[in-house]
Design a protein around this motif. Structure first.
Motif: not given
Lengths: 369, 369
Positions: A92-121
């Motif tokens: 999880r830290r590696f994901v956060r650090e990689t996103l931070a390195k490239y300055g990737v903004p957060e999603l807005a509050e309550g905004e759903a992730s477009g791709w969900r692992i649940t589709g695979w279940m």
């Protein structure tokens, strides 16, 4: 371009087009092929219903199919939270650090992730299936392994053919034993989950392994020449996914991603576990490089990796962070160099096929034919 | 099976067979194809002379060619001893320890290593060329890069076509600029040195990149169906290497290696730097695993790796040390399941090609033809 399978399904050309976009699926069927809608992104049954209604209204009565991701083995009572809990904090830290390195903004509050692992279940795939079997689909494809026996039986009861992807002859024989009707031989060069055997070798191997079941060739196909080649190898049709990503009807929601696809050469993809934990071919990016780096933490097994990166991938896509922005796509991306309608792409395929047949006949000394 | 190139070379079928064995090369040409003798193992000019004399006596006047390994850039005054001195002691120790672990005996006193790195060096390739141009060869192929300009000019002066292998369209365009006549598009699935683009994608890409130069498709071809596929992709012929390794005329000097080839499936090869320092497809063995192990010392760049392992490979082959015993071979090895004569293999290819053309014509609705 008629094979026993295309006749059975009532389509003019043995060209199967896999796509996550309803407008592309309908346009492929209208053009004389067989559109297959990928259902993995539909976590809510009513969204799938809405899009199947749309296809019904736009397909001019032509046949079409649905592709789900359903594991043959059922894992009872496992929730997304259970899976979340299995992800190491270092990853999880590696994901956060990689996103931070490239300055990737957060999603807005309550905004759903477009791709969900649940589709695979499985529970989600079963809800998709309940919806889909209420529509006159003619083919149900499963992207990972054979579907469970009761699903095969339900499909057969309704006259729906069942297809499954295979990356080896052994894998294909298991599908036949599970009662599958159509095997999609997915070569090394294909986009998405794929093995190491290239289409030139895999297609005839799978054809012979499951004879007389029909085989569709997938991987590396984006022109009429390649369709003719696949049919010469013994396939009863071709299965194309990547080629539609740059059509007018596709809805990538990202001009930057479309441009990357148009610019990419055949050497700009990589078979990486970065997206799901299993090897899947996709655009090579600094994101895939980070996961494939031997000095990094490496990827987690499916389904952990997909769950780990789902929100990050949504952020990268939403904000079009160029060096990280990618998508599953095959080596044929090198030939996807302009945005055209599905109809124009399809007409090129059938015209190119006829020219390739002419050419082979000339070489075989049958030029008068 | 006639293309412009096969007509130009005066062969009945556009099937080019690469082989290190004179008896195989001659048999391919006698069967109606074009035999190409691999010269890399000939470090002594008189041995090459002896084998070309043998081919001349056994080819019934049919055309044939030669394949050398000649770098375009000349490295002046570098001897094998200079290269030897660049090999780290840790790598030499790893070779000794790995051989000891498997109990691989030493060669006898004064017994030469069967495979010498010197075959890869330019001065040796030039001596091979001097010999070869004294024979009526019709094609000179170069396995790594374009040959030097003066070599291309000498070949052209004698009416000899020059061919070169390419793993990408960019690589192929460089060959065209260097005055090459024929490009061999070497797909990912091929045996020996190979890139990452599979034949289904690579062949048409190279065909279009160097048009109107003729292209031969290499990689994954071992049946008439695959020949028909390659020709549909736009190739003017096919280039087959692996398929001949298990013919009666091949002289592997190792029943154990022949058995391994007959038993191997298409998934039993690996693209590894273990043999030469550049990625080359070969049987996967515990030897390739040792070099590809991230916890091992890793491979050295070409030509150091080849020189480092030459004696070890000879010992493994001579004593048939089963877990380490391998050879360059493509994914088509999965279909090499019995020992047959070159003629029988060749007749299967041409018969299978005709059947594949029939099949494609039926699908295209030209069955009356």
């Amino acid at each position: 371009m008629q094979t026993e399978l295309s006749k059975q399904l009532g389509v003019e050309h043995a060209v199967f087009g896999f796509t996550p976009f309803p407008a592309v699926a309908a346009a492929i069927s209208r053009a004389g092929g067989f559109g297959v809608l990928g259902a993995v992104r539909y976590t809510a049954p009513d969204e799938l219903e809405r899009d199947l209604d749309w296809i019904e209204a736009h397909v001019d009565g032509r046949p079409y199919g649905l592709d789900v991701v359903m594991p043959a083995r059922r894992v009872e009572g496992v929730t997304e939270a259970d899976v979340e809990a299995m992800i190491p904090e270092g990853h999880r830290r590696f994901v956060r650090e990689t996103l931070a390195k490239y300055g990737v903004p957060e999603l807005a509050e309550g905004e759903a992730s477009g791709w969900r692992i649940t589709g695979w279940m499985e529970q989600v795939a079963r809800r998709q299936l309940d919806v889909a079997l209420g529509y006159p689909i003619r083919l149900l494809a499963n992207a990972l392994g054979s579907p469970p026996a009761d699903v095969v039986a339900r499909a057969h009861d309704r006259g729906v053919l069942v297809a499954a992807l295979a990356g080896s002859a052994r894998h294909a024989r298991k599908h036949r034993e599970a009662g599958i009707d159509v095997v999609v031989a997915q070569g090394y060069e294909a986009g998405g989950h794929t093995g190491e055997i290239a289409s030139m070798v895999l297609t005839p191997e799978v054809v012979d392994a499951v004879d007389p079941l029909p085989v569709l060739a997938a991987g590396g196909i984006g022109s009429g020449r390649q369709i003719a080649a696949a049919l010469a190898l013994g396939a009863q049709g071709v299965w194309l996914g990547s080629l539609w990503l740059t059509t007018t009807e596709a809805d990538l929601h990202s001009p930057a991603l479309t441009r990357k696809l148009l610019d990419a050469g055949s050497g700009d993809t990589v078979r990486s576990r970065a997206l799901t934990g299993k090897p899947a071919r996709q655009l090579r990016t600094e994101w895939t490089d980070a996961w494939d780096d031997p000095h990094g933490p490496g990827t987690l097994p499916m389904p952990l990796q997909g769950l780990l990166v789902a929100e990050a991938v949504s952020r990268i896509q939403k904000y079009e962070i160029d060096p990280l922005l990618g998508t599953p796509v095959g080596q044929i991306v090198g030939r996807m160099n302009d945005v055209r309608s599905v109809r124009a792409v399809f007409d090129d395929l059938t015209r190119g096929f006829e020219q390739a047949v002419d050419r082979v006949n000339r070489i075989a000394g049958r030029s008068g034919q």
